[in-house]
Design an enzyme around this catalytic site. Structure first.
Site, PDB file in Angstrom:
ATOM      1  N   TYR A   1       0.744  -1.279   0.087  1.00 26.93           N
ATOM      2  CA  TYR A   1      -0.078   0.055   0.047  1.00 26.93           C
ATOM      3  C   TYR A   1       0.868   1.479  -0.151  1.00 26.93           C
ATOM      4  CZ  TYR A   1      -2.904   3.738   1.595  1.00 26.93           C
ATOM      5  OH  TYR A   1      -3.668   4.956   1.715  1.00 26.93           O
TER       6      TYR A   1
ATOM      7  N   ILE B   1      -1.661   2.846   9.859  1.00 31.02           N
ATOM      8  CA  ILE B   1      -1.568   4.283   9.658  1.00 31.02           C
ATOM      9  C   ILE B   1      -1.210   4.721   7.908  1.00 31.02           C
ATOM     10  CG2 ILE B   1      -0.855   6.786  10.260  1.00 31.02           C
ATOM     11  CD1 ILE B   1      -0.304   5.755  12.839  1.00 31.02           C
ATOM     12  N   HIS B   2      -2.310   4.370   7.279  1.00 33.99           N
ATOM     13  CA  HIS B   2      -2.290   4.701   5.818  1.00 33.99           C
ATOM     14  C   HIS B   2      -2.479   6.196   5.623  1.00 33.99           C
ATOM     15  CE1 HIS B   2      -6.576   4.281   5.230  1.00 33.99           C
ATOM     16  NE2 HIS B   2      -6.260   3.497   6.255  1.00 33.99           N
ATOM     17  N   ALA B   3      -2.417   6.623   4.243  1.00 32.18           N
ATOM     18  CA  ALA B   3      -2.538   7.770   3.811  1.00 32.18           C
ATOM     19  C   ALA B   3      -3.715   8.584   4.541  1.00 32.18           C
ATOM     20  CB  ALA B   3      -2.758   8.039   2.255  1.00 32.18           C
TER      21      ALA B   3
END
Lengths: 549, 85
Positions: free
Chosen positions: A122, B14-16
């Site tokens: 991701y 904690i992605h974008a």
């Protein structure tokens, strides 16, 4: 015809002409500046303009594709205003006395390299976002637009098309006239790249990571995108075209069916309800269970854990698999069948003897009761995993009460051991048995007193009732799946279950046979468990049935 | 200096998007706010720094705030983590 393979991100089919979108290459020149403050001012001005543009794109995306997809532009704004990003650019301008374009280019390379190097797919995908943000600044600075604003105006785009490229960045996809795009085919990208996320939310086929084999020369050529298999057929021959059109039509019907029936109850016209669950053979099948809107899992074959391994799967391995499925299904029921090895399913490390009549031999619960260590490991995993969802346990190949008594003793031991070890587990797990031998059906009134539910395994029940070997094709002319003897046995088991206030399901192939659905409903069968792809067809049949007539 | 610890439960870590929301939340306070996870640390007001930490589900993070509104910052961020991550 040329056939390409990539990674599919959405299962559907489209047929159309390819438009290969090629970005203009930007050449960034490096030159020395005397007045670095002026360069910094140019940067600040471009940044302010960029923020305004992104705000506008956010508003547009909010309307076009919804909040979840629009959020990327808000994140782009934050990236543009990020202090690390600023400091890097300003530092390069002042320390090297160079132009702002060069400083932005170097910073973009560094930051996107950081993302590319991360061990998370991701985050790797976010490298494209850094490039996109930086590209925006460069466009503002020199006034040349390298993005696809002119794509929508292009000549051939009056008709819907298949969009091909290396990979699209958010600011490119947001400007697309989405009503014209049939599907995406990309040289690069991953399941998490922006194009993939967009394709899924649009519900159109997309295949990424096709590599350089997807050539810009294919622009204008007809292609088929098969999102079910991850295949692209460039310039398809007439035979392929015909097959894929057929497949496309079937997928379309399926979608239509889903639209009509998703979230609807499985209820007859006169108000009788039945549950429609799905059969699965691996943890990876849960996705198709949910996408076909099954109300639960009626048969989770645990054999895969044994067949995919070179040795007995550990308790932890099993626990994680069961837990994962239970969690993914949330509150929906997951009926896990204990080990059903033997007969036609063999694993070398079991060291099973060669038998004259394997179908009548050492298999399933018989192995478990004779080798309780194997059984206990599985039971421990099941009772532990049951905490995490709505798990039921089902035992195969039962012929008498005697086996259930033995099973209960072993379960009791397992629970005592877990308690002694202080390992958490769920105490009151629903347990049931398969009705797949004529004996079980015939003594079902006794069995019903001992368990919480029955599930009829019609494949074995048919083989044992009709004395027809399932593996022997020669016997096909004699094979009568609707034989009265089988239906009588099912009815007998259903009556026994209901007399004790228990429920009964069918998890064999007959469960999906819609010519029998009405008869099963009349027997009062409480649940049908079918392959995921059959769930909606069976639901449709149930909803069309009227038992009052 | 005030701090709290939290174990990430969001599937993607904690992605974008949550990184963006975290920056927004942290920006409300004048205190210096630092995010720590294992041997990495980052300024909670800088989105690249946070995303670059690659914080995943199951990781324990410690949030430290130092400054005049550190109490309010910790309270606000503790709520934020609970609700979003």
């Amino acid at each position: 015809m040329i056939t390409l393979h990539g990674k599919s991100v959405f299962g559907d089919i489209c047929i159309g002409d390819i438009v290969f979108y090629k970005r203009k290459e930007r050449v960034i020149k490096r030159y020395r500046v005397e007045d670095t403050d002026a360069e910094i001012n140019r940067f600040q001005a471009a940044k302010s303009e960029g923020v305004i543009q992104l705000q506008a794109l956010y508003e547009k995306a909010l309307q076009d594709v919804g909040e979840a997809n629009a959020a990327i532009f808000e994140i782009h704004q934050m990236m543009l205003e990020d202090l690390d990003y600023h400091e890097s650019i300003i530092n390069i301008i002042t320390s090297q006395q160079v132009n702002v374009e060069y400083a932005i280019g170097v910073t973009a390379d560094n930051f996107s390299a950081m993302f590319s190097a991360m061990d998370d797919a991701y985050m790797q995908g976010r490298a494209a976002d850094v490039k996109d943000v930086s590209e925006r600044l460069l466009t503002i600075l020199d006034g040349t637009d390298t993005s696809n604003t002119d794509l929508n105006k292009s000549k051939s785009l009056d008709n819907p098309y298949i969009l091909a490229s290396d990979d699209l960045v958010p600011s490119e996809t947001v400007q697309l006239d989405k009503s014209k795009v049939l599907g995406f085919i990309m040289q690069k990208g991953s399941a998490n790249s922006h194009t993939s996320i967009l394709a899924r939310s649009m519900g159109i086929p997309a295949i990424v990571a096709l590599g350089d084999e997807l050539k810009p020369d294919y622009d204008g050529i007809t292609a088929i995108v098969d999102g079910f298999t991850g295949t692209v057929y460039i310039d398809p021959d007439s035979k392929t075209l015909e097959i894929m059109k057929q497949k496309q039509a079937e997928a379309g019907e399926k979608k239509e069916l889903l639209k009509q029936l998703k979230g609807k109850e499985s209820i007859t016209l006169n108000g009788q309800k039945i549950k429609i669950y799905a059969n699965i053979g691996n943890t990876s099948d849960v996705g198709t269970v949910l996408s076909n809107d099954a109300e639960g899992i009626g048969l989770f074959r645990s054999e895969f854990l044994y067949l995919e391994n070179n040795d007995f799967p550990t308790e932890e391995q099993q626990f994680l698999a069961y837990k994962q499925v239970a969690e993914n299904m949330a509150a929906r029921k997951v009926i896990i069948r204990t080990l059903d090895i033997g007969a036609d399913k063999q694993a070398d490390y079991f060291n099973l003897d060669k038998e004259e009549n394997p179908a009548l031999g050492y298999r399933a619960i018989r192995i478990c009761l004779m080798q309780p260590d194997i059984f206990k490991t599985q039971l421990r995993a099941l009772y532990r995993a049951a905490i995490y969802g709505n798990i039921s346990i089902m035992f195969p190949m039962i012929i008498s009460v005697q086996e259930i008594v033995k099973i209960k003793e072993i379960v009791k031991e397992v629970k005592a051991e877990l308690t002694a070890e202080g390992i958490p587990f769920k105490d009151n797990v629903e347990t049931g048995i398969m009705i797949e031998t004529p004996a079980a059906a015939l003594v079902s009134e006794d069995l019903a007193k001992e368990v919480d539910f029955f599930s009829v395994g019609t494949n074995d029940l048919t083989q044992y009732t009709l004395a027809i070997d399932r593996q022997n094709q020669k016997l096909d002319p004699f094979y009568q799946p609707h034989h009265k003897a089988i239906l009588k046995l099912i009815k007998m088991a259903a009556d026994s279950a209901h007399a004790e206030g228990k429920w009964i399901g069918i998890c064999g192939e007959l469960g999906a046979d819609t010519s029998l659905t009405e008869e099963f409903l009349r027997m009062g069968i409480d649940e049908l468990s079918v392959s995921p792809s059959m769930v909606l067809e069976v639901r449709k049949k149930v909803r069309e049935t009227d038992l009052s007539k | 200096m005030k701090k709290f610890s939290y174990v990430i439960t969001d599937e993607l870590g904690i992605h974008a998007r949550p990184a963006g929301l975290l920056v927004k939340e942290a920006a409300k306070f004048t205190s210096n706010i630092t995010l720590k996870c294992g041997d990495k640390s980052g300024d909670a007001k800088r989105i690249f720094g946070i995303m670059g930490m690659g914080i995943k589900k199951g990781n324990e993070v410690t949030v430290e705030a130092e400054g005049s509104d550190e109490d309010a910052a910790i309270a606000g961020l503790a709520d934020f983590f609970k609700n979003n991550l």
